[in-house]
Scaffold this active site. Structure first.
Site, PDB file in Angstrom:
ATOM      1  N   HIS A  59       0.268   0.361 -27.282  1.00  0.00           N
ATOM      2  CA  HIS A  59       0.463   1.707 -27.814  1.00  0.00           C
ATOM      3  C   HIS A  59      -0.726   2.607 -27.487  1.00  0.00           C
ATOM      4  O   HIS A  59      -1.426   3.073 -28.389  1.00  0.00           O
ATOM      5  CB  HIS A  59       0.722   1.662 -29.326  1.00  0.00           C
ATOM      6  CG  HIS A  59       0.891   3.026 -29.917  1.00  0.00           C
ATOM      7  ND1 HIS A  59       1.981   3.820 -29.645  1.00  0.00           N
ATOM      8  CD2 HIS A  59       0.080   3.757 -30.725  1.00  0.00           C
ATOM      9  CE1 HIS A  59       1.831   4.982 -30.267  1.00  0.00           C
ATOM     10  NE2 HIS A  59       0.693   4.967 -30.930  1.00  0.00           N
ATOM     11  N   ALA A  82      -1.501   8.639 -49.089  1.00  0.00           N
ATOM     12  CA  ALA A  82      -1.692  10.071 -49.367  1.00  0.00           C
ATOM     13  C   ALA A  82      -1.941  10.873 -48.097  1.00  0.00           C
ATOM     14  O   ALA A  82      -2.168  12.077 -48.149  1.00  0.00           O
ATOM     15  CB  ALA A  82      -2.851  10.260 -50.346  1.00  0.00           C
ATOM     16  N   GLY A  83      -1.888  10.219 -46.934  1.00  0.00           N
ATOM     17  CA  GLY A  83      -2.220  10.883 -45.676  1.00  0.00           C
ATOM     18  C   GLY A  83      -1.039  11.603 -45.041  1.00  0.00           C
ATOM     19  O   GLY A  83       0.056  11.692 -45.617  1.00  0.00           O
ATOM     20  N   ASP A 138       7.035   5.126 -29.824  1.00  0.00           N
ATOM     21  CA  ASP A 138       7.201   5.189 -28.370  1.00  0.00           C
ATOM     22  C   ASP A 138       8.680   5.068 -27.999  1.00  0.00           C
ATOM     23  O   ASP A 138       9.171   5.755 -27.099  1.00  0.00           O
ATOM     24  CB  ASP A 138       6.379   4.080 -27.699  1.00  0.00           C
ATOM     25  CG  ASP A 138       4.911   4.177 -28.062  1.00  0.00           C
ATOM     26  OD1 ASP A 138       4.362   5.291 -28.002  1.00  0.00           O
ATOM     27  OD2 ASP A 138       4.318   3.149 -28.435  1.00  0.00           O
ATOM     28  N   MET A 140       6.232  10.149 -36.836  1.00  0.00           N
ATOM     29  CA  MET A 140       5.708   8.791 -37.079  1.00  0.00           C
ATOM     30  C   MET A 140       6.271   8.220 -38.369  1.00  0.00           C
ATOM     31  O   MET A 140       6.624   7.041 -38.428  1.00  0.00           O
ATOM     32  CB  MET A 140       4.181   8.810 -37.125  1.00  0.00           C
ATOM     33  CG  MET A 140       3.575   7.425 -37.330  1.00  0.00           C
ATOM     34  SD  MET A 140       4.005   6.287 -35.991  1.00  0.00           S
ATOM     35  CE  MET A 140       4.782   4.961 -36.878  1.00  0.00           C
ATOM     36  N   ARG A 189      -7.278   7.134 -28.334  1.00  0.00           N
ATOM     37  CA  ARG A 189      -7.069   6.336 -29.551  1.00  0.00           C
ATOM     38  C   ARG A 189      -8.245   5.395 -29.770  1.00  0.00           C
ATOM     39  O   ARG A 189      -8.631   5.101 -30.895  1.00  0.00           O
ATOM     40  CB  ARG A 189      -5.746   5.570 -29.462  1.00  0.00           C
ATOM     41  CG  ARG A 189      -4.517   6.479 -29.500  1.00  0.00           C
ATOM     42  CD  ARG A 189      -3.258   5.642 -29.369  1.00  0.00           C
ATOM     43  NE  ARG A 189      -2.023   6.425 -29.366  1.00  0.00           N
ATOM     44  CZ  ARG A 189      -1.542   7.048 -28.294  1.00  0.00           C
ATOM     45  NH1 ARG A 189      -2.197   7.019 -27.151  1.00  0.00           N
ATOM     46  NH2 ARG A 189      -0.391   7.715 -28.365  1.00  0.00           N
ATOM     47  N   ARG A 237      10.470   8.336 -29.066  1.00  0.00           N
ATOM     48  CA  ARG A 237      10.216   9.399 -28.075  1.00  0.00           C
ATOM     49  C   ARG A 237      11.004   9.134 -26.802  1.00  0.00           C
ATOM     50  O   ARG A 237      11.613  10.049 -26.234  1.00  0.00           O
ATOM     51  CB  ARG A 237       8.724   9.443 -27.735  1.00  0.00           C
ATOM     52  CG  ARG A 237       7.879  10.048 -28.819  1.00  0.00           C
ATOM     53  CD  ARG A 237       6.401  10.009 -28.454  1.00  0.00           C
ATOM     54  NE  ARG A 237       5.615  10.658 -29.489  1.00  0.00           N
ATOM     55  CZ  ARG A 237       4.427  10.229 -29.915  1.00  0.00           C
ATOM     56  NH1 ARG A 237       3.877   9.159 -29.381  1.00  0.00           N
ATOM     57  NH2 ARG A 237       3.788  10.890 -30.866  1.00  0.00           N
TER      58      ARG A 237
HETATM   59  P1  NAD Z   1      -4.541  11.144 -42.201  1.00  0.00           P
HETATM   60  O1  NAD Z   1      -6.013  11.365 -42.083  1.00  0.00           O
HETATM   61  O2  NAD Z   1      -3.685  12.309 -42.492  1.00  0.00           O
HETATM   62  O3  NAD Z   1      -4.250  10.051 -43.321  1.00  0.00           O
HETATM   63  C1  NAD Z   1      -4.919   8.843 -43.359  1.00  0.00           C
HETATM   64  C2  NAD Z   1      -5.030   8.394 -44.793  1.00  0.00           C
HETATM   65  O4  NAD Z   1      -5.736   7.151 -44.796  1.00  0.00           O
HETATM   66  C3  NAD Z   1      -5.826   9.376 -45.675  1.00  0.00           C
HETATM   67  O5  NAD Z   1      -5.069   9.724 -46.820  1.00  0.00           O
HETATM   68  C4  NAD Z   1      -7.074   8.592 -46.048  1.00  0.00           C
HETATM   69  O6  NAD Z   1      -7.541   8.871 -47.341  1.00  0.00           O
HETATM   70  C5  NAD Z   1      -6.552   7.160 -45.946  1.00  0.00           C
HETATM   71  N1  NAD Z   1      -7.613   6.176 -45.851  1.00  0.00           N
HETATM   72  C6  NAD Z   1      -8.819   6.288 -45.243  1.00  0.00           C
HETATM   73  N2  NAD Z   1      -9.517   5.167 -45.436  1.00  0.00           N
HETATM   74  C7  NAD Z   1      -8.747   4.340 -46.163  1.00  0.00           C
HETATM   75  C8  NAD Z   1      -8.922   3.032 -46.693  1.00  0.00           C
HETATM   76  N3  NAD Z   1     -10.047   2.352 -46.500  1.00  0.00           N
HETATM   77  N4  NAD Z   1      -7.907   2.492 -47.383  1.00  0.00           N
HETATM   78  C9  NAD Z   1      -6.761   3.192 -47.573  1.00  0.00           C
HETATM   79  N5  NAD Z   1      -6.547   4.417 -47.123  1.00  0.00           N
HETATM   80  C10 NAD Z   1      -7.534   4.980 -46.428  1.00  0.00           C
HETATM   81  O7  NAD Z   1      -4.080  10.413 -40.847  1.00  0.00           O
HETATM   82  P2  NAD Z   1      -2.574  10.165 -40.341  1.00  0.00           P
HETATM   83  O8  NAD Z   1      -2.159  11.313 -39.499  1.00  0.00           O
HETATM   84  O9  NAD Z   1      -1.728   9.773 -41.494  1.00  0.00           O
HETATM   85  O10 NAD Z   1      -2.806   8.918 -39.347  1.00  0.00           O
HETATM   86  C11 NAD Z   1      -3.186   7.668 -39.848  1.00  0.00           C
HETATM   87  C12 NAD Z   1      -3.393   6.684 -38.715  1.00  0.00           C
HETATM   88  O11 NAD Z   1      -2.163   6.420 -38.034  1.00  0.00           O
HETATM   89  C13 NAD Z   1      -4.358   7.154 -37.625  1.00  0.00           C
HETATM   90  O12 NAD Z   1      -5.193   6.105 -37.243  1.00  0.00           O
HETATM   91  C14 NAD Z   1      -3.441   7.534 -36.483  1.00  0.00           C
HETATM   92  O13 NAD Z   1      -4.080   7.464 -35.225  1.00  0.00           O
HETATM   93  C15 NAD Z   1      -2.366   6.496 -36.632  1.00  0.00           C
HETATM   94  N6  NAD Z   1      -1.081   6.801 -35.967  1.00  0.00           N
HETATM   95  C16 NAD Z   1      -0.429   5.769 -35.365  1.00  0.00           C
HETATM   96  C17 NAD Z   1       0.785   5.983 -34.763  1.00  0.00           C
HETATM   97  C18 NAD Z   1       1.534   4.849 -34.118  1.00  0.00           C
HETATM   98  O14 NAD Z   1       2.476   5.106 -33.370  1.00  0.00           O
HETATM   99  N7  NAD Z   1       1.205   3.602 -34.366  1.00  0.00           N
HETATM  100  C19 NAD Z   1       1.350   7.264 -34.772  1.00  0.00           C
HETATM  101  C20 NAD Z   1       0.670   8.294 -35.399  1.00  0.00           C
HETATM  102  C21 NAD Z   1      -0.562   8.041 -36.006  1.00  0.00           C
HETATM  103  C1  LMR Z   2       0.993   8.760 -31.428  1.00  0.00           C
HETATM  104  O1  LMR Z   2       1.431   8.110 -30.482  1.00  0.00           O
HETATM  105  O2  LMR Z   2       1.474   9.856 -31.769  1.00  0.00           O
HETATM  106  C2  LMR Z   2      -0.116   8.183 -32.261  1.00  0.00           C
HETATM  107  O3  LMR Z   2      -0.625   7.017 -31.690  1.00  0.00           O
HETATM  108  C3  LMR Z   2      -1.172   9.154 -32.611  1.00  0.00           C
HETATM  109  C4  LMR Z   2      -2.027   9.564 -31.445  1.00  0.00           C
HETATM  110  O4  LMR Z   2      -3.250   9.554 -31.596  1.00  0.00           O
HETATM  111  O5  LMR Z   2      -1.490   9.917 -30.400  1.00  0.00           O
END
Ligand code: NAD
Ligand code: LMR
Length: 338
Positions: free
Chosen positions: A202, A35-36, A175, A253, A112, A178
């Site tokens: 990352h 849902a995020g 990455d 993402m 991060r 991009r």
């Molecule tokens: P967001 O806050 O919009 O969504 C996160 C979701 O996780 C929310 O809906 C929340 O309710 C849910 N959540 C929280 N605790 C939970 C649990 N215990 N079990 C299940 N769901 C749970 O955040 P977002 O923008 O969607 O980002 C999510 C994560 O992804 C962050 O940690 C962010 O840093 C990471 N991210 C990683 C990359 C990558 O390249 N790997 C890129 C972008 C974001």
């Molecule tokens: C990204 O690379 O966009 C993600 O890891 C989110 C962040 O915190 O930068």
């Protein structure tokens, strides 16, 4: 007609219909954190993926609405929603691919690693449930800091006796996405025709684009190399700052996550030559985890490719990357063993 068909099992019906039409049976995929900001567009794009027959959407909030909405899309995958930790096990049972974007995102000024305190516990709990309910699934970890959350999941799986290093994959695809985009801009080429290997990890300096290995072969001035390396390493921060407190990259993402998940599913299906970058347990360097190119097959990352020849700039970058990466990995391992 197929024997023992449970008519109430719409997922089975969908898989068999698909097979009857000459297509391959789809796979069962769960998104945790559905849902995020990432989870919602990721769920939408996975519902559009013909390799998916069943899509489980799990979150601690708002999944009924997201599930109802997505379930109206006239594509093949059957969608089911799961809300709250008491439904986590049900969400995971029988899944073949689990994608984890659960956890908090950065705000301007944060690294991060500043997310560790909250997200480490979330990934640990989720990993314990995966070990119980779908120990053979491929797991795609998106939750940051990936350099630590993947080692946490690995420790949990090791403790449970289910760890398969081929199946636990940290998602570094953004990455690469991009890098392809920024290199395309510099070269004046379509980014879809460009392939930039990005290795290491990352976060910041651990993100190491290998610009000497770009395909198609090309060369950059030292100034271009500095510009591209800096922009690729700080692409996440660029988005965090532009969103000014409203989160981090979600749409690019979700796109990258689907690109990577689709590669995992094509590998599971048995397609040949599926190669992408991922962060996983590895012997490519002396570190226990490292991102590099892998070949995805029926059992996950079946082959990990060596880094190939690096120039002096990249060798210096590698040393810097390894130093930070070692600490982030250790932090994750210590947390999980606590
Ligand atoms: P967001 O806050 O919009 O969504 C996160 C979701 O996780 C929310 O809906 C929340 O309710 C849910 N959540 C929280 N605790 C939970 C649990 N215990 N079990 C299940 N769901 C749970 O955040 P977002 O923008 O969607 O980002 C999510 C994560 O992804 C962050 O940690 C962010 O840093 C990471 N991210 C990683 C990359 C990558 O390249 N790997 C890129 C972008 C974001
Ligand atoms: C990204 O690379 O966009 C993600 O890891 C989110 C962040 O915190 O930068």
């Amino acid at each position: 007609d197929p024997p023992n068909l449970q008519m109430e099992d719409a997922a089975t019906v969908s898989r068999l219909n698909c097979r009857a039409k000459g297509g391959a049976a789809g796979f069962k995929v769960a998104i945790l954190g559905a849902a995020g900001g990432i989870g919602q567009p990721l769920a939408m794009l996975m519902k559009m993926n013909p390799l998916v027959s069943v899509l489980h959407l799990y979150d601690v909030v708002n999944t009924p609405g997201v599930t109802s909405d997505i379930s109206h899309m006239d594509t093949g995958a059957v969608v089911r929603g799961f809300l709250g930790q008491q439904q986590l096990e049900e969400a995971l049972t029988g899944m073949e691919l689990v994608i984890i974007p659960a956890g908090v995102p950065r705000k301007p000024g944060m690294t991060r690693d500043d997310l560790f305190n909250i997200n480490a516990g979330i990934v640990k709990t989720i990993s314990e449930a995966i070990a119980r309910c779908c120990p053979y699934a491929i797991v795609n970890v998106i939750s940051n800091p990936v350099n630590s959350t993947v080692p946490i999941a690995a420790e949990v799986f090791k403790k449970a006796g289910t760890f398969d290093p081929k199946k636990l994959l940290g998602v570094t695809m953004l990455d690469v996405v991009r890098a392809n985009t920024f290199v395309g801009e510099i070269l004046g080429l379509d980014p879809r025709d460009i392939d930039v290997p990005v290795v290491g990890g990352h976060a910041g300096v651990t993100i190491l684009p290998l610009l000497s290995q770009v395909k198609p072969p090309c060369s950059f001035t030292p100034k271009e190399v500095d510009y591209l390396t800096d922009r690729i390493q700080n692409g996440g921060t660029e988005v965090v700052e532009a969103k000014a407190g409203a989160g981090s990259a979600t749409l690019s993402m979700a796109y990258a996550a689907v690109k990577f998940a689709d590669a995992c599913l094509r590998g599971l299906r048995g397609d040949a030559g599926v190669v992408e970058c991922a962060f996983l347990a590895s012997q490519v360097t002396e570190l226990p985890f490292f991102a590099s190119k892998v070949r995805l097959g029926r059992t996950g990352a079946e082959e990990i490719y060596p880094l190939g020849p690096l120039n002096e700039y990249e060798r210096a970058g590698l040393e810097k990357a390894k130093k930070e990466l070692a600490a982030s990995i250790q932090k994750g391992v210590s947390f999980a063993r606590k």
